[in-house]
Design an enzyme around this catalytic site. Sequence first.
Site, mmCIF file in Angstrom:
data_model
loop_
_atom_site.group_PDB
_atom_site.id
_atom_site.type_symbol
_atom_site.label_atom_id
_atom_site.label_comp_id
_atom_site.label_asym_id
_atom_site.label_seq_id
_atom_site.Cartn_x
_atom_site.Cartn_y
_atom_site.Cartn_z
ATOM 1 N N SER A 39 0.630 -1.222 0.032
ATOM 2 C CA SER A 39 -0.279 0.291 -0.017
ATOM 3 C C SER A 39 0.709 1.067 -0.134
ATOM 4 O O SER A 39 0.315 2.411 -0.367
ATOM 5 C CB SER A 39 -1.291 -0.037 1.251
ATOM 6 O OG SER A 39 -0.049 0.007 2.261
ATOM 7 N N HIS A 59 1.669 4.273 7.168
ATOM 8 C CA HIS A 59 0.705 4.811 5.990
ATOM 9 C C HIS A 59 1.569 6.457 5.726
ATOM 10 O O HIS A 59 1.578 6.668 7.532
ATOM 11 C CB HIS A 59 -0.793 4.281 5.569
ATOM 12 C CG HIS A 59 -1.242 3.337 5.528
ATOM 13 N ND1 HIS A 59 -2.519 3.266 5.494
ATOM 14 C CD2 HIS A 59 -0.738 2.607 4.679
ATOM 15 C CE1 HIS A 59 -3.293 2.360 4.503
ATOM 16 N NE2 HIS A 59 -1.461 1.739 3.893
ATOM 17 N N ASP A 111 -7.601 6.346 4.903
ATOM 18 C CA ASP A 111 -7.894 5.172 5.628
ATOM 19 C C ASP A 111 -9.191 4.955 6.786
ATOM 20 O O ASP A 111 -8.695 4.155 8.308
ATOM 21 C CB ASP A 111 -6.635 5.075 6.853
ATOM 22 C CG ASP A 111 -5.473 4.495 5.735
ATOM 23 O OD1 ASP A 111 -5.155 3.938 4.934
ATOM 24 O OD2 ASP A 111 -3.981 4.809 6.697
#
Lengths: 178, 216
Positions: free
Chosen positions: A55, A94, A121
């Site tokens: 990701s 992230h 998210d």
Amino acid sequence: MFEEEIRFLRKMNKRQLAQQILNFLMIISSALMVWKGLALYTNSESPIVVVLSGSMEPAFYRGDLLFLGMPDEPVRVGDICVFKIPGRDVPIVHRVIKLHDEKETGKQYILTKGDNNQVDDRGLYNPGQLWIHREHIVGKVRGFLPYIGIITILMNDYPQLKYVLIGFLGLYMLVNRE
Amino acid sequence: MEEIEETPLISSTEERPPKTEKKLDEKEEPIIVNNSNLVDLKNACDDYIQKFFVNKAEFRQNNTHTDVKLVLGYLACGFALFGGYYGHITPFNEAKEMTIICIIAYFVLNTLLVLYSYIFEKEIIFVGDCMENDNKYTITIQTNTKRYSDIYNIVYEYVGKEKQDSSIKIRNSKYTFSKSFGNWFDVNGVMDIEKFETDLFEGLEIIKTGNKPHEQ
């Protein structure tokens, strides 16, 4: 298969046996203490993590090793953070894309998104959770080392491999002197 | 599970009749080591020296050095494992102090352990004493090998406290004995226990009586 090893262990008296077991324990505890020391030094719960998903491509790929640190300064937009959502074991790495500081308390409202994901998210957070906070953050990414983490991924995918490896190392330690 | 018989390798290479079948005939199984590994050779000799002085020469082994090291080591491991466990069950920030304490304790204990074996234990592999008509004899055995050398050095140190009338006379002697491992191990790595014992006995006699050995 292990006849020789068993014979070796049976030949020792109880002090020698205690010494062999101690050698083995010493290795485990040294590793543990180095890890804990590193955690204190970097102020991060787990100072080294492995990337498990794609990701964050093209920044990080599956199997990259990340080095984390948790400086005293507040989190900023653009920081790549590793965070843990309450009730879930696996941390996520992230980037922070949106952030609000509360003026009075200094509490931070953080929204993250994977570079390679289409959406932020919020879908990954717990139901109804819109923001994460500083206490959820394990650390900021300070550096990375590609590929090395593949070993960890393999061992996680095939736990038997892990046990066999640890078993053999342990036995080797027990039946070898110096 | 029964141990049926020895491997054929041993019985074919070692067809010596069981000579030393006294009281310990069951424990006298052949000692076989990899004779190209110096550490193995030294360990086998060190182990046998301890066995020899306890079983054959009837010294009472004094395990202080080993015990101190074991206690320090296990204590250090205890701190480490406790620290790890505590950190596992408590949140990171709350466990910080305990973690620091454990890390410091671990490193201090480990340093003590290293210092102890460096300063006090050195190369001592056996400390023992025996009483002979009210005289107390203490023997300390140190062994070492030089790197890449097949010479095994045994240092005997002997302290005798002999009672003479009312005073106690202290007798000190030291004797170093060096021989190649080749004297006691054959090409298959089988230890010639008898030969080794003979050499050990010789050293013991020399140190006990204080006679210098004849130079060859």
